[in-house]
Write an enzyme that holds these catalytic residues in place. Structure first.
Site: not given
Ligand code: MLT
Length: 386
Positions: A225, A271, A326
């Protein structure tokens, strides 16, 4: 599908992380598989250049505020922006071992112990106001940068955060710009991302706001996460070290294939919900291309974006071969001068606590005509291990 039935659950969906199961309503944001994140119906590309406080107002109130309304909201929050000296003293005596998110979660618990009001709405507003100082105090303490100066919310939400960070060296306008962008795109990601879900689940047992946020932050700390932003930067750095600054698209493609053939991880792709490039990542890629085109890590991150997707698309089993947020944020933070990856997840938490706190207010005080949602208690089926 039968009347009133939203979703039929089949056995093969058990033990798949509740993927796609509708469990509640989210009043702040939504994530569409193809369009990505919207804040109260507005795509992230539309809000990215607004003031952080305008976007926080939108999430908190459910509509854009007029200049005067946002100014008033900001003024109300400014009275709550400083932690008590006692709270800061306790934060400054936290152990420095463990990941920085441990200290961040502990700091949230400390604020709750000393300053918690036991009222979800009041604590939500306090959290929004105090988060920049809490995050700065944790980072200053862990990094050994000394005590945190008084909060100056009149400087602007992220300007104040950067002002309180006691990092050595020059703090450029570019750094503030990147921090603002980072903060805005991470506020919320609908109701089902792990940290938000955990925060709301803990609050459903009537744990107060600060404890629920602390629990949420321990969820955010995991490498699958929020800590992915730190791990992704390490990956980009590793690719830069292996392939060199003048690597071509062909070199990066070969390197990715080599890693996959050797069962090594390629970070920053895929994702749980998205089936396109994460629009938040697109905002950051565009920023990187415009502001730091010659920065070596940026060059590598851009090549990974194109070549990674190209290679991953060849595998029909990969449902989302595109980069996520990210993949690029750490690289841009480095380029802007915040060269401390061990604190990147705290920056994520500083932002995400806002969406979580607002969602907790909805679930505790507004949902089901004000009754609030019941304690989270899903069904687990019995299965013998023998
Ligand atoms: C997030 O921003 O929370 C991540 O993209 C993860 C998620 O949405 O599940």
């Amino acid at each position: 599908m039968r009347d009133g039935v939203l979703f039929e659950i089949t056995k093969d969906q058990i033990e798949t992380g509740l993927r796609g199961f509708p469990v509640g309503y989210c009043v702040t944001s939504y994530v569409d598989a193809y369009k990505g994140l919207t804040y109260v119906g507005r795509p992230i590309s539309e809000v990215q250049n607004k003031e952080p406080m305008e976007v926080i107002y939108l999430l908190y109130h459910g509509e854009m505020g007029s200049k005067e309304q946002v100014r008033q909201f900001e003024k109300d929050l400014s009275h709550r922006a400083s932690c008590k000296p006692e709270t800061l003293r306790h934060i400054e005596s936290l152990p420095k071992s463990g990941h920085s998110m441990d200290a961040f979660a502990a700091a949230l618990l400390l604020v709750g112990m000393i300053e918690g009001k036991g009222d979800y709405r009041e604590d939500c507003l306090d959290a929004i106001a105090k988060l920049p100082q809490i995050a700065a105090a944790v980072i200053n303490h862990l990094a050994g940068w000394g005590p945190t100066p008084p909060s100056k919310p009149e400087m602007g939400y992220m300007e104040n955060f950067v002002h309180m960070l006691q990092m050595p060296g020059k703090k450029s306008a570019e750094l503030i710009q990147v921090m603002r962008l980072f903060n805005i795109v991470h506020y919320d990601h609908c109701g089902g991302n792990l940290s938000t879900f955990v925060g709301k689940a803990v609050a459903s047992g009537l744990e107060p706001m600060w404890g629920s946020l602390a629990a949420a932050m321990t969820a955010l700390a995991g490498p699958r996460h929020g800590r992915a932003n730190q791990d992704c930067l390490e990956f980009v750095q590793q690719v830069l070290d292996e392939a060199g600054e003048s690597a071509t698209a062909n070199d990066i493609e070969k390197l990715i294939r080599h890693k996959l053939e050797n069962n090594q991880l390629v970070f920053g792709f895929g994702h749980a919900v998205l089936r396109v490039e994460d629009p938040r990542a697109t905002v950051f890629y565009n920023y990187a291309q415009k502001h730091f085109p010659h920065y070596p890590l940026v060059k590598i991150a851009l090549l990974l974006r194109s070549e990674g997707s190209r290679v991953l698309k060849e595998n029909p089993k990969i449902s989302d071969p595109y980069p996520n947020i990210d993949a690029i944020t750490g690289t841009v933070l480095m380029a802007a001068g915040f060269t401390y990856p061990e604190y990147y997840t705290i920056l994520f938490g500083l932002s995400r606590c806002i969406g979580i706190a607002i969602q907790i207010v909805y679930e505790r005080l507004e949902a089901r005509k004000g009754k609030g949602t019941p304690i989270v208690r899903p069904l687990y089926l019995y299965k013998s291990r023998i």
